[in-house]
Design an enzyme around this catalytic site. Structure first.
Site: not given
Length: 812
Positions: A18, A36
Site C-alpha cells: 500500500r 487491504n
C-alpha cells in the site's frame, strides 16, 4: 479524467504494497484510495488515461521486494471518485482470497540499524520492517493487521506509532513494528533454574551472553521466529556429541549457521547460485559441498583451538577460522554440510562475535515437533540445553527451517517451510476453475495442500505423523489454515495406504462433512506434483513418470517403490517396475539394512552359493549369525514380510553388503546417503562397460521388470576381490542409472513418449539424479524435475490435490 478500480491479487499484504501504491499514485498525480481486503488490495484512482497507465506500469515494475502480483484487474468506472487527494484507507473484511506472506530474513536496512549505536533499534533483537520479519509464524487471522497477530499484545510507543503511520517510512503498516521501549523482550535463563548474573561472564546484554556461552561449549536453546532451536559450537566435538546424546539424534546431520558468507566459505565450496540462495529472503539451509581439507580432523589444530578458547572465551572472536575444523559428529560420513545465514536480528546479534559456525538444530527430542512456547521448551528441552534465550512474542504457527540445494544451476527444495510456505503455487492451464480441495499428504515428511482459484497453498513441512505429538501439531496447523483461508473443501484427497494417519483423518473429515473422498495412488501423486509445478496443462499427452522411493501402497495391494508409469492427471498405467523383494520384518527392514541384503540374496537364489563360495566375506559371516530359518519362514509364508519393488531398499541392501550401516540405521535413508557419499567420482566419468553391473529386463503380464539378481553375483565377486567400497558404490550408481536410461529408451520408443518425470525420495541422490538426467537429455528427451516442492513425500499433497481437481473438472 478517467476513474478505475484496480484489483491486485497475490502476495500483497504485509509487504509494503500500500505505501508503494500511495507513493506512485502521488507521483502520478492521481486521486483516490487504496485498502487491504480479503481478496488482496483494492485501488480506486482518478486521473488522465495516460497517468493511470503510467501508474499501473510503474506499480508492476517497482513492486516491493516481498510482494508478488499474481493478477491485476482494471475496471473502468463511469463516475469520478469523490477524493481530493490520494489516501490509504482502513482494511476491509470480506471473503478471504488473499495470500499470507512467508516469514522473511532480516533485510540489509534492518541489519544496519541493529549494529548502529545511533539508531533506536541498536541491538534490538526484534527489529523488522515491511521488507522482512515474521509473517506466517505470528498470524492468527486475515487481513494481516496487527490485531490479528501475536503482536497485538504490544502497544506501540509514540515513536513506533509515528513510523507505522508514516506512509513515507519503511515501517508503514509493518505489523510487527516494535522497539526496546514497547516491543517484545529477550532474556537468558539457566536450565537448572538458578539465577543468571552479569558477573558470570562478560556480556553487553543477555543476547550477547549467548555467544560467550557457545564459545565455552554450552548448549543453548534459542527461541526463534517459528520455533526453538538447540545451538552449540560446531567446532567443539565434545559439545556436539553432548547435544547428540541429550537430543537422542545419533546420526542424522545437524544444520549449521554462520555469521556471514566468509565463514561458510572457509569450510565449503559455494557457487554463485548457492550464494544467492543463502542471502535470499527465504534464507534456507543450503546443502554445500565440503572443501577437502575440512574433512581432515587434525589433532594439532583441535588442541590449539581448545587452548585459544580457554585463554579468551569472552573476547571478540577475531581468530582466523582456518584453524578450526567442523566437529566430526556434525555430519558423520557426509560430503556436504547444511549451512544457513542468520535470518533474524536475534541470530545476527548472537553471532556478531562468532568467527566459527554453530550447530542450529530443531529444538525438540528426535521425531517430535519443535517446541514453540516457553513453558513447553523448559519442560522438554530442560535436560538437553544448559541455557535458554527466551522472548515474550508468541509463536502462533510452528515453522521449521527450509532445506534446499543447487543441482546444475537449478534450485531444489528438499524441505519446504520457513521462507517458502505458504506462498501459493500457480496451477497449470486448465485448472483455473478448480473447486476447493483439501489434500492430506503422506505419513512421512508430511505437508497438506489447499487448492482454490487456480492456485495451490502447500503447508510448511510438518514431519513424521507416526509420532503422536507431530500428528497433534498436524491437526492444529490444518485447522489454522482452514480458518485463515476460510477454506471449505468440496473434496478431500488422501493416500491409498490404509494405515496412514493422514488418510484416516481425511476419511473422518469427509464422512463428518459429507463430502467426496478421493484415494490417490502414491506414485501417481508424486508424478502429478512434478507435472503441476512444471506447468504441464490439464489436457496434455501422458508422460513417463519414474517414481523411486522407499515405498508406497500399490494398486494391487503390494508395496511399490521403483515404478515407471505412463501418466497424466487423470490416470496411469504401470509399464515397468523393479522385481519385488521381501521386506523382512516390515518396517524393521527400513532400519536394519542387512534384512534387505539377505532378502535380495534369497530372491536372486544366491544364498547357497554364498555359503559355499563367499564364506570369507564379512557380510556373509554377519548374516550367518542371524536366525535364518526363522527369516526363511517369514519370507515363505509372507508373515510381516511384504514384497516391495522399492529402489530405496535396494540401496540399503547394497550399502549393508559392502559394510555400510549393516546392523542398523537411526533414520530412513541413512545407509543410502552414506553409500552416495562413498562414490569414487573417477569411476562415474569412466565409460568402460566392465564398470557396469548387469541388471536383467524381463517381460510378463504386460509389464517390464528390472531384476537385480545378476548384479549381486558381480558385486559379491568384487567384494571377494577386495575392490574398494568407493568403486563398488560408484559402479552401483552407474549401473542403476544405465538400467533406468535403457528402460526409458525402450518405453519411449514403444509408447511414443516425449517427456519424462523424475520424482520420489530416491532422486534426492544427487549422483543418480544427475547421471539419469544428463543421459536422458543427451537422448533429446525432455526431463521434468522438481524445484518448487520436494521430490520426496513433502510434495505428495500437491499431487493428490491436482489429480483430484482433474477428476472433478472433467468429471472423469
Amino acid at each position: 479524467m478517467a476513474s478505475e478500480e484496480i484489483r491486485v491479487k497475490g502476495t500483497v499484504q504485509g509487504v509494503g504494497f500500500r505505501p508503494t501504491v500511495y507513493r506512485l499514485a502521488k507521483a502520478c498525480g492521481l486521486r483516490g484510495n487504496v485498502c487491504n481486503d480479503g481478496q488482496g488490495v483494492l485501488i480506486r484512482a482518478s486521473g488522465s488515461e495516460e497517468t493511470l497507465a503510467e501508474f499501473v506500469t510503474r506499480l508492476q515494475q517497482e513492486c516491493p521486494p516481498l510482494a508478488r502480483i499474481q493478477e491485476l484487474i482494471r475496471t473502468r468506472c463511469i463516475e469520478e471518485f469523490n477524493f481530493d487527494d490520494f489516501v490509504i484507507s482502513q482494511s476491509v473484511s470480506n471473503k478471504i482470497k488473499t495470500e499470507i506472506t512467508p516469514d522473511a530474513a532480516t533485510c540489509p536496512q534492518c541489519q544496519k540499524e541493529i549494529f548502529d549505536p545511533f539508531s533506536r533499534f541498536y541491538r534490538y533483537p526484534f527489529t523488522n520492517c515491511t521488507h522482512c520479519g515474521p509473517r506466517l509464524s505470528i498470524i492468527r487471522a486475515i487481513p494481516y493487521d496487527r490485531c490479528n497477530t501475536s503482536m497485538s499484545a504490544f502497544v506501540m510507543c509514540p515513536e513506533c506509532a509515528k513510523e507505522y503511520n508514516d506512509v513515507e517510512n519503511r515501517r508503514f503498516h509493518a505489523q510487527p513494528t516494535a522497539c526496546h521501549t514497547c516491543g517484545p523482550t529477550a532474556w537468558l535463563e539457566r536450565a537448572d533454574g538458578k539465577p543468571v548474573t552479569a558477573s558470570m561472564f562478560s556480556m553487553m546484554d543477555d543476547v550477547d551472553a549467548v555467544c560467550t556461552l557457545l564459545q565455552k561449549g554450552e548448549i543453548v536453546a534459542i527461541k526463534g521466529i517459528g520455533g526453538f532451536h538447540l545451538a552449540c559450537d560446531a567446532t567443539n566435538e565434545t559439545a556436539v556429541q553432548k547435544l547428540r546424546q541429550r537430543k537422542r539424534r545419533y546420526d542424522k546431520p545437524f544444520g549449521l549457521m554462520a555469521r556471514d558468507l566468509a565463514v561458510i566459505e572457509e569450510f565449503c565450496i559455494v557457487s554463485g547460485k548457492e550464494k544467492e540462495l543463502l542471502v535470499s529472503a527465504a534464507a534456507p539451509v543450503v546443502l554445500l559441498r565440503r572443501k577437502e581439507e575440512t574433512n581432515r580432523q587434525v589433532h594439532e589444530g583441535k588442541e590449539k583451538r581448545r587452548v585459544l578458547e580457554d585463554f579468551s572465551v569472552s573476547s571478540v572472536d577475531n581468530k582466523n577460522t582456518q584453524q578450526y575444523c567442523i566437529a566430526e559428529s556434525v555430519a558423520p560420513g557426509q560430503n556436504s554440510l547444511g549451512f544457513m545465514l542468520p535470518y533474524t536480528p536475534l541470530h545476527h546479534l548472537i553471532l556478531r562475535r562468532m568467527n566459527r559456525p554453530i550447530v542450529l538444530t530443531s529444538g525438540n527430542i528426535s521425531d517430535e515437533p519443535q517446541c514453540i512456547n516457553n513453558d513447553e521448551a523448559r519442560e522438554k528441552l530442560g535436560k538437553i540445553a544448559d541455557y535458554f534465550i527466551l522472548h515474550n512474542r508468541d509463536i502462533i504457527n510452528r515453522v521449521d527451517d527450509s532445506v534446499a540445494r543447487v543441482v546444475g544451476e537449478k534450485i531444489q527444495i528438499l524441505r519446504r517451510a520457513r521462507g517458502y510456505a505458504p506462498a501459493p503455487i500457480n496451477l497449470p492451464a486448465g485448472f483455473d476453475k478448480v473447486p476447493p480441495i483439501l489434500a492430506m499428504g503422506s505419513e512421512l515428511k508430511n505437508t497438506f495442500c489447499l487448492l482454490r482459484d487456480g492456485e495451490a497453498i502447500l503447508s510448511q513441512h510438518l514431519g513424521e505423523l507416526e509420532n503422536a505429538a507431530a500428528f497433534n501439531a498436524y491437526q492444529d496447523t490444518l485447522n489454522l489454515y482452514l480458518n485463515l483461508f476460510e477454506h471449505k473443501p468440496e473434496a478431500i484427497a488422501i493416500d491409498k495406504h490404509p494405515e496412514y494417519l493422514s488418510s484416516k483423518l481425511g476419511k473422518e473429515l469427509a464422512s463428518a462433512n459429507q463430502i467426496p473422498l478421493h484415494q490417490i495412488q502414491h506414485h501417481h501423486a508424486h508424478i502429478a506434483a512434478c507435472m503441476a509445478e512444471n506447468g504441464i496443462p490439464l489436457n496434455t499427452s501422458p508422460v513417463l513418470g519414474i517414481a523411486f522411493d522407499g515405498l508406497g501402497y500399490g494398486e494391487d495391494g503390494t508395496l511399490w517403490g521403483g515404478e515407471f508409469l505412463l501418466a497424466d492427471y487423470h490416470k496411469f498405467q504401470r509399464l515397468a517396475t523393479f522385481k519385488p523383494v521381501a521386506m523382512i520384518g516390515g518396517e524393521q527392514a527400513i532400519y536394519q539394512p542387512w534384512r534387505n541384503t539377505y532378502a535380495h540374496l534369497i530372491s536372486a537364489n544366491l544364498w547357497d552359493k554364498c555359503q559355499q563360495q563367499y564364506t570369507d566375506l564379512e557380510i556373509i559371516k554377519f548374516l550367518q549369525k542371524k536366525p535364518l530359518n526363522l527369516l526363511n519362514q517369514l519370507i515363505e509364508k509372507g508373515i510381516n514380510s511384504p514384497p516391495a519393488s522399492s529402489v530405496g531398499r535396494l540401496f540399503d541392501a547394497v550399502a549393508a553388503a559392502i559394510g555400510i550401516c549393516t546392523e542398523e540405521c537411526s533414520y530412513e535413508g541413512q545407509a543410502a546417503i552414506a553409500l552416495e557419499n562413498l562414490v569414487d567420482v573417477n569411476i562415474l566419468n569412466n565409460n568402460e562397460e566392465k564398470l557396469i553391473y548387469p541388471l536383467n529386463f524381463n517381460f510378463s503380464d504386460n509389464i517390464y521388470c528390472i531384476d537385480s539378481a545378476p548384479m549381486w553375483s558381480a558385486l559379491l565377486s568384487d567384494l571377494q576381490q577386495q575392490i574398494p567400497q568407493s568403486i563398488i558404490a560408484a559402479k552401483f550408481h552407474k549401473s542403476l542409472a544405465h538400467a533406468v536410461v535403457n528402460m526409458v529408451k525402450l518405453l519411449c520408443q514403444e509408447y511414443q513418449i516425449s517427456q519424462v518425470v523424475l520424482t520420489g525420495g530416491v532422486f534426492q541422490n544427487t549422483i543418480l539424479f544427475q547421471l539419469v538426467t544428463q543421459q536422458l537429455q543427451e537422448l533429446k528427451i525432455n526431463v521434468l524435475t522438481h524445484s518448487l516442492v520436494p521430490t520426496n513425500d513433502g510434495g505428495l499433497s500437491l499431487g493428490q490435490a491436482i489429480i483430484t481437481a482433474a477428476k472433478l473438472i472433467t468429471n472423469y
